[in-house]
Design an enzyme around this catalytic site. Sequence first.
Site, PDB file in Angstrom:
ATOM      1  N   LYS A   1       0.836  -1.207   0.000  1.00  0.00           N
ATOM      2  CA  LYS A   1       0.000   0.000   0.000  1.00  0.00           C
ATOM      3  C   LYS A   1       0.869   1.256   0.000  1.00  0.00           C
ATOM      4  O   LYS A   1       0.562   2.229  -0.692  1.00  0.00           O
ATOM      5  CB  LYS A   1      -0.949   0.012   1.208  1.00  0.00           C
TER       6      LYS A   1
ATOM      7  N   LYS B   1      -5.771 -10.438  -5.914  1.00  0.00           N
ATOM      8  CA  LYS B   1      -7.037 -10.534  -5.180  1.00  0.00           C
ATOM      9  C   LYS B   1      -7.978  -9.383  -5.544  1.00  0.00           C
ATOM     10  O   LYS B   1      -7.537  -8.285  -5.878  1.00  0.00           O
ATOM     11  CB  LYS B   1      -6.792 -10.558  -3.665  1.00  0.00           C
TER      12      LYS B   1
ATOM     13  N   LYS C   1     -10.832  -3.636  -2.637  1.00  0.00           N
ATOM     14  CA  LYS C   1     -11.493  -2.328  -2.654  1.00  0.00           C
ATOM     15  C   LYS C   1     -10.554  -1.254  -3.160  1.00  0.00           C
ATOM     16  O   LYS C   1     -10.936  -0.390  -3.924  1.00  0.00           O
ATOM     17  CB  LYS C   1     -11.891  -1.936  -1.223  1.00  0.00           C
TER      18      LYS C   1
HETATM   19  P1  ATP Z   1      -8.139  -3.457   0.597  1.00  0.00           P
HETATM   20  O1  ATP Z   1      -7.816  -4.403  -0.514  1.00  0.00           O
HETATM   21  O2  ATP Z   1      -8.352  -2.077   0.189  1.00  0.00           O
HETATM   22  O3  ATP Z   1      -7.239  -3.627   1.785  1.00  0.00           O
HETATM   23  P2  ATP Z   1     -10.171  -5.251   1.075  1.00  0.00           P
HETATM   24  O4  ATP Z   1     -10.990  -5.278  -0.136  1.00  0.00           O
HETATM   25  O5  ATP Z   1      -9.109  -6.272   1.278  1.00  0.00           O
HETATM   26  O6  ATP Z   1      -9.529  -3.841   1.134  1.00  0.00           O
HETATM   27  P3  ATP Z   1     -10.783  -5.312   3.875  1.00  0.00           P
HETATM   28  O7  ATP Z   1     -11.745  -4.459   4.625  1.00  0.00           O
HETATM   29  O8  ATP Z   1      -9.338  -5.034   4.078  1.00  0.00           O
HETATM   30  O9  ATP Z   1     -11.106  -5.245   2.324  1.00  0.00           O
HETATM   31  O10 ATP Z   1     -11.072  -6.840   4.177  1.00  0.00           O
HETATM   32  C1  ATP Z   1     -12.126  -7.341   4.933  1.00  0.00           C
HETATM   33  C2  ATP Z   1     -12.020  -8.840   4.984  1.00  0.00           C
HETATM   34  O11 ATP Z   1     -12.228  -9.392   3.685  1.00  0.00           O
HETATM   35  C3  ATP Z   1     -10.639  -9.339   5.435  1.00  0.00           C
HETATM   36  O12 ATP Z   1     -10.803 -10.451   6.286  1.00  0.00           O
HETATM   37  C4  ATP Z   1      -9.978  -9.745   4.159  1.00  0.00           C
HETATM   38  O13 ATP Z   1      -9.001 -10.747   4.344  1.00  0.00           O
HETATM   39  C5  ATP Z   1     -11.149 -10.259   3.356  1.00  0.00           C
HETATM   40  N1  ATP Z   1     -10.912 -10.134   1.925  1.00  0.00           N
HETATM   41  C6  ATP Z   1     -10.671  -8.985   1.256  1.00  0.00           C
HETATM   42  N2  ATP Z   1     -10.496  -9.229  -0.053  1.00  0.00           N
HETATM   43  C7  ATP Z   1     -10.620 -10.565  -0.217  1.00  0.00           C
HETATM   44  C8  ATP Z   1     -10.555 -11.425  -1.344  1.00  0.00           C
HETATM   45  N3  ATP Z   1     -10.331 -10.954  -2.563  1.00  0.00           N
HETATM   46  N4  ATP Z   1     -10.745 -12.743  -1.152  1.00  0.00           N
HETATM   47  C9  ATP Z   1     -10.987 -13.245   0.076  1.00  0.00           C
HETATM   48  N5  ATP Z   1     -11.062 -12.492   1.184  1.00  0.00           N
HETATM   49  C10 ATP Z   1     -10.884 -11.161   1.054  1.00  0.00           C
END
Ligand code: ATP
Length: 337
Positions: A116, A199, A202
């Site tokens: 990040k 992955k 967001k």
């Molecule tokens: P960012 O990528 O901006 O950090 P994010 O989309 O990963 O955000 P978070 O709020 O950080 O969202 O994650 C919330 C939960 O969702 C965490 O437990 C994270 O591991 C899970 N998660 C996020 N993206 C994925 C994904 N692509 N597949 C499986 N689990 C996910």
Amino acid sequence: MPADRPRAFSGIQPTAGSFHLGNYLGAIRQYVALQETHDAFYSVVDLHAMTIPQDPAVLRANTRLATAQLLAAGLDPERCTLFVQSHVPEHAQLGWLMNCLTGFGEASRMTQFKDKSARQGAERTSVGLFTYPVLQVADILLYHARHVPVGEDQRQHIELTRDLAERFNARYGDTFTVPDVHIVKETGKIYDLQDPAVKMSKSASTPKGIVNLLDEPGVSAKKIRSAVTDTETVIRFDPERKPGVSNLLTVYATLTGRTVADLEAAYEGKGYGALKTDLAQVVADWAAPFRERAREYLDDPETLDGILAKGAEKARTVAAETLAAAYDRVGLLPAKH
Ligand code: ATP
Ligand code: LTN
């Protein structure tokens, strides 16, 4: 909630308006399942969200929106404790103790921070983002959580939690439970529809790569239909050679409860177009009642805030006790009342 159940804890950030399929399949679905077997605490981690710049009004709105989506996905305030992180000041307080226990080099090795901060540049990266995993450690340890349901990207942070719990216990005496990570192998990493090597995220995915749970069905259908696959035609689960198709099969299987083998058989001789069209329908069928329920909670902020107030009260009882024990252990002089 019977006291003999093991504790679970997880947190989710209110950083975007809508959660996406990765959040749901990787994490939220596990939250819902664990509330049946665990004494589960779930937090909308607004302090974590502040590690990147937030518009105050948007952060406030997104905190309610995140809560509404968790309830819509199946969290039941009678079965779990749902609260907002900043309502329980012990998180920041224990976070400080944990900061003082963490090596600078150790924190520097966190890959999510490295990714990040590399994207944003050092000058625009806050110290909060750097110590973010340490606040996460405090979140988990405050509740003596045994299990922490998260997606694969969080594994390193849970390992840090284990290390710090063990370090604290060794230095000051047994105080914290050492947690286990709870990652479901099949859905721990849902991939970006446009780039199935990374992955769904967001902050990092392009809008076309993410299926947002609150999007209109037409929007999600279009994204699913234009998902990147491969130049073959056969529908087979093979994450190495066919990451795009395999990702679609994972989502399909999980949302319907069908096995991947069953889907492979059902789509034998059919093309990717058929798989995508059907998956778009599966997602639409799942999302319609979800959106409806989320809307109902958002239309009733009093009920929503009441749930959060109760949750914070329950969480504080546990958190205050743990914090007091930790303060005592490290030698902070108790205040006289
Ligand atoms: P960012 O990528 O901006 O950090 P994010 O989309 O990963 O955000 P978070 O709020 O950080 O969202 O994650 C919330 C939960 O969702 C965490 O437990 C994270 O591991 C899970 N998660 C996020 N993206 C994925 C994904 N692509 N597949 C499986 N689990 C996910
Ligand atoms: N860092 C996590 C969110 C998070 C969390 C937690 C997850 C904050 N505190 C405690 C599990 C346990 C993320 O970015 N997804």
